[in-house]
Design a protein around this motif. Structure first.
Motif, PDB file in Angstrom:
ATOM      1  N   PRO A 157       0.669  -1.313   0.501  1.00  0.00           N
ATOM      2  CA  PRO A 157      -0.099  -0.020   0.381  1.00  0.00           C
ATOM      3  C   PRO A 157       0.940   1.332   0.695  1.00  0.00           C
ATOM      4  O   PRO A 157       1.757   1.127   0.346  1.00  0.00           O
ATOM      5  N   GLY A 158       0.146   2.162  -0.864  1.00  0.00           N
ATOM      6  CA  GLY A 158       1.316   3.353  -0.877  1.00  0.00           C
ATOM      7  C   GLY A 158       1.350   3.986  -2.011  1.00  0.00           C
ATOM      8  O   GLY A 158       1.068   3.616  -2.999  1.00  0.00           O
ATOM      9  N   VAL A 159       2.193   4.999  -2.547  1.00  0.00           N
ATOM     10  CA  VAL A 159       2.100   5.605  -3.385  1.00  0.00           C
ATOM     11  C   VAL A 159       3.732   5.187  -3.772  1.00  0.00           C
ATOM     12  O   VAL A 159       4.172   4.176  -3.988  1.00  0.00           O
ATOM     13  N   ASP A 160       3.593   4.611  -5.834  1.00  0.00           N
ATOM     14  CA  ASP A 160       4.784   3.527  -6.631  1.00  0.00           C
ATOM     15  C   ASP A 160       5.781   4.380  -7.059  1.00  0.00           C
ATOM     16  O   ASP A 160       4.729   6.046  -7.661  1.00  0.00           O
ATOM     17  N   PRO A 161       5.937   5.303  -6.569  1.00  0.00           N
ATOM     18  CA  PRO A 161       7.527   5.909  -7.246  1.00  0.00           C
ATOM     19  C   PRO A 161       7.501   5.992  -9.230  1.00  0.00           C
ATOM     20  O   PRO A 161       7.417   7.236  -9.291  1.00  0.00           O
ATOM     21  N   ASN A 162       7.469   4.748  -9.417  1.00  0.00           N
ATOM     22  CA  ASN A 162       7.341   4.643 -10.553  1.00  0.00           C
ATOM     23  C   ASN A 162       6.235   5.353 -10.920  1.00  0.00           C
ATOM     24  O   ASN A 162       7.190   5.506 -12.261  1.00  0.00           O
ATOM     25  N   PHE A 163       5.084   5.271 -11.009  1.00  0.00           N
ATOM     26  CA  PHE A 163       4.205   5.407 -11.513  1.00  0.00           C
ATOM     27  C   PHE A 163       4.013   7.431 -11.014  1.00  0.00           C
ATOM     28  O   PHE A 163       2.911   8.172 -11.915  1.00  0.00           O
ATOM     29  N   LEU A 164       4.507   7.679 -10.099  1.00  0.00           N
ATOM     30  CA  LEU A 164       4.326   8.943  -9.901  1.00  0.00           C
ATOM     31  C   LEU A 164       5.722  10.226 -10.150  1.00  0.00           C
ATOM     32  O   LEU A 164       5.008  10.884 -11.394  1.00  0.00           O
ATOM     33  N   VAL A 165       6.573   9.379 -10.848  1.00  0.00           N
ATOM     34  CA  VAL A 165       7.443   9.772 -11.598  1.00  0.00           C
ATOM     35  C   VAL A 165       7.489   9.927 -13.506  1.00  0.00           C
ATOM     36  O   VAL A 165       7.283  11.130 -13.859  1.00  0.00           O
ATOM     37  N   SER A 166       6.536   8.522 -13.543  1.00  0.00           N
ATOM     38  CA  SER A 166       5.794   8.727 -15.175  1.00  0.00           C
ATOM     39  C   SER A 166       4.801   9.343 -15.329  1.00  0.00           C
ATOM     40  O   SER A 166       4.201   9.809 -16.066  1.00  0.00           O
ATOM     41  N   GLN A 167       4.114  10.147 -13.800  1.00  0.00           N
ATOM     42  CA  GLN A 167       2.968  11.241 -14.502  1.00  0.00           C
ATOM     43  C   GLN A 167       3.596  12.351 -14.118  1.00  0.00           C
ATOM     44  O   GLN A 167       3.109  13.466 -14.922  1.00  0.00           O
ATOM     45  N   LEU A 168       4.722  12.789 -13.546  1.00  0.00           N
ATOM     46  CA  LEU A 168       5.234  14.047 -13.315  1.00  0.00           C
ATOM     47  C   LEU A 168       6.004  14.650 -14.262  1.00  0.00           C
ATOM     48  O   LEU A 168       5.894  15.562 -14.605  1.00  0.00           O
ATOM     49  N   ILE A 169       6.752  13.609 -14.691  1.00  0.00           N
ATOM     50  CA  ILE A 169       7.609  14.220 -15.544  1.00  0.00           C
ATOM     51  C   ILE A 169       6.946  14.657 -16.910  1.00  0.00           C
ATOM     52  O   ILE A 169       7.537  15.890 -17.971  1.00  0.00           O
ATOM     53  N   PRO A 170       6.337  14.214 -17.412  1.00  0.00           N
ATOM     54  CA  PRO A 170       5.514  15.464 -18.625  1.00  0.00           C
ATOM     55  C   PRO A 170       4.786  16.382 -18.614  1.00  0.00           C
ATOM     56  O   PRO A 170       5.165  17.356 -18.482  1.00  0.00           O
TER      57      PRO A 170
END
Length: 125
Positions: free
Chosen positions: A12-25
């Motif tokens: 549970p919690g925030v997936d760092p890979n998903f967060l980075v893939s959404q923030l870079i664009p």
């Protein structure tokens, strides 16, 4: 025989890979907007933009008139040319003519001084 292996559910919690893939664009889009804004600001403050705006303003006051049978449309200045602007331009021309006359006098003076210096430096003169 088929073996089924069950995968453990993600923690549970925030997936760092998903967060980075959404923030870079998103960061890239914001950076592009900032750079575009800076470029547009620099353009609108330039002399080129001022000249373009003046040309557009002058074009608004022009009318196309038909020159006659077999002819084309011609650009003619609008009636009621700003007399104040014309007077200002005439004043500037008069000032520049005065400056040119003064520079011509200075050039003549400098040429006379150089001629005198040459005459003094020539032997047998």
């Amino acid at each position: 025989m088929l073996l089924i292996v069950a995968q453990a559910p993600p923690p549970p919690g925030v997936d760092p890979n998903f967060l980075v893939s959404q923030l870079i664009p998103l960061i890239g889009a914001i950076a592009a907007l900032v750079v575009g804004g800076v470029v547009l600001h620099a353009f609108f403050k330039s002399d080129l933009a001022k000249a373009l705006a003046e040309r557009i303003r002058a074009g608004i006051h022009r009318r196309k008139r038909w020159k006659g049978f077999g002819s084309e449309w011609s650009d003619t200045p609008a009636e009621g040319i700003d007399a104040g602007h014309v007077a200002e331009l005439e004043q500037r021309v008069v000032e520049m003519q005065g400056q040119i006359a003064e520079m011509a006098e200075r050039l003549d003076f400098a040429e006379r001084l150089l001629a005198q210096k040459r005459e003094r430096s020539l032997p047998g003169a």
